[in-house]
Design an enzyme around this catalytic site. Structure first.
Site, mmCIF file in Angstrom:
data_model
loop_
_atom_site.group_PDB
_atom_site.id
_atom_site.type_symbol
_atom_site.label_atom_id
_atom_site.label_comp_id
_atom_site.label_asym_id
_atom_site.label_seq_id
_atom_site.Cartn_x
_atom_site.Cartn_y
_atom_site.Cartn_z
ATOM 1 N N ASN A 107 0.854 -1.190 0.000
ATOM 2 C CA ASN A 107 0.000 0.000 0.000
ATOM 3 C C ASN A 107 0.891 1.241 0.000
ATOM 4 O O ASN A 107 2.063 1.174 0.376
ATOM 5 C CB ASN A 107 -0.898 -0.016 1.248
ATOM 6 C CG ASN A 107 -2.068 0.955 1.150
ATOM 7 O OD1 ASN A 107 -2.226 1.684 0.157
ATOM 8 N ND2 ASN A 107 -2.899 0.984 2.179
ATOM 9 N N HIS A 109 0.903 5.443 1.202
ATOM 10 C CA HIS A 109 0.204 6.343 2.134
ATOM 11 C C HIS A 109 0.911 7.701 2.140
ATOM 12 O O HIS A 109 2.139 7.753 2.208
ATOM 13 C CB HIS A 109 0.218 5.714 3.530
ATOM 14 C CG HIS A 109 -0.600 6.454 4.522
ATOM 15 N ND1 HIS A 109 -1.980 6.388 4.548
ATOM 16 C CD2 HIS A 109 -0.240 7.290 5.533
ATOM 17 C CE1 HIS A 109 -2.433 7.144 5.536
ATOM 18 N NE2 HIS A 109 -1.402 7.702 6.139
ATOM 19 N N SER A 136 4.966 6.907 2.232
ATOM 20 C CA SER A 136 5.417 5.596 2.714
ATOM 21 C C SER A 136 4.802 4.506 1.847
ATOM 22 O O SER A 136 3.613 4.562 1.527
ATOM 23 C CB SER A 136 4.957 5.354 4.161
ATOM 24 O OG SER A 136 5.404 6.387 5.014
ATOM 25 N N ASP A 145 -2.456 0.867 8.326
ATOM 26 C CA ASP A 145 -1.213 1.513 7.878
ATOM 27 C C ASP A 145 -0.043 1.168 8.802
ATOM 28 O O ASP A 145 0.779 2.033 9.139
ATOM 29 C CB ASP A 145 -1.406 3.050 7.797
ATOM 30 C CG ASP A 145 -2.538 3.437 6.862
ATOM 31 O OD1 ASP A 145 -2.711 2.764 5.829
ATOM 32 O OD2 ASP A 145 -3.264 4.406 7.165
#
Ligand code: GAR
Length: 202
Positions: A107, A109, A136, A145
């Site tokens: 992912n 972020h 990130s 997260d």
């Protein structure tokens, strides 16, 4: 390597992955499917224009979140996806899903995690008054997260920044970093040691 890209919104990151990886025959990376939880996500138009199969999977169409994840999982497996790339998909996966694809979900972020996790990272960053924000990229685990961080890039916050101006500069870095990390993954260069991710030499 076949990847799936998960989206909910505009899909600027998806566009970069289409242009820099999917359309580059030498990358060895193919976006096999794009999955959205929102029918109106502009990212779906980008995928369609690139001829990539799209699926809209809405939480409300399923009895619970595990059933939603199971439907997603079927799509992933049908398309023989090796890496799940989350790019602005604003739903959390349930633990069963995360365990099934452990270390195969990444992912991105718009903050320097573990600062400002969650759904409003850029307003939270500005409200707190930090001087440095950033991007990130991390492996998704059961937390929000919270997974092992693969790469981070700082972005300086200016006194006169608003959400739009800061996010615009963060996006520039996201668009550089995400294709890079996916190339590292495809090349087998990411080694996970506990919470640490080591990028091995090419
Ligand atoms: C990106 O800025 C990404 O970092 C963020 O959503 C945006 C999607 O933009 N993701 C999160 O906040 C995840 N918690 P895009 O649709 O233009 O790629």
């Amino acid at each position: 390597m076949k990847i799936a890209v998960f989206v909910s919104g505009s899909g600027t990151n998806l566009q970069v992955l289409i242009d820099q990886l999917h359309r580059d025959n030498t990358s060895g990376i193919e976006i096999s499917v794009v999955i959205s939880d929102r029918k109106k996500a502009y990212a779906l138009t980008r995928a369609k224009e690139a001829g990539i199969p799209i699926y809209v999977v809405r939480v409300g169409d399923f009895p619970d979140r595990n059933a939603f994840d199971a439907a997603i999982s079927r799509i992933i497996d049908e398309h023989e996806v090796e890496l799940i790339v989350v790019a602005g998909f604003m739903k959390l996966f349930q633990p069963v899903f995360v365990q099934k694809y452990r270390n195969r979900i990444i992912n991105i972020h718009p903050s320097l995690l573990p600062a400002f996790p969650g759904a409003h990272p850029v307003p939270d960053t500005l409200a707190y008054g930090v001087k440095v924000s950033g991007v990130s990229v991390f492996f998704v685990d059961e937390g929000v997260d919270a997974g092992a961080i693969i790469a981070q890039v700082p972005v300086t916050v200016s006194d006169d920044d608003d959400e739009e101006s800061l996010l615009a500069r963060i996006h520039v870095e996201e668009h550089r970093l995400y294709p890079q990390v996916i190339r590292w993954y495809a090349a087998g260069r990411l080694q996970i040691v506990g919470r640490k991710v080591i990028v091995k030499e090419a």
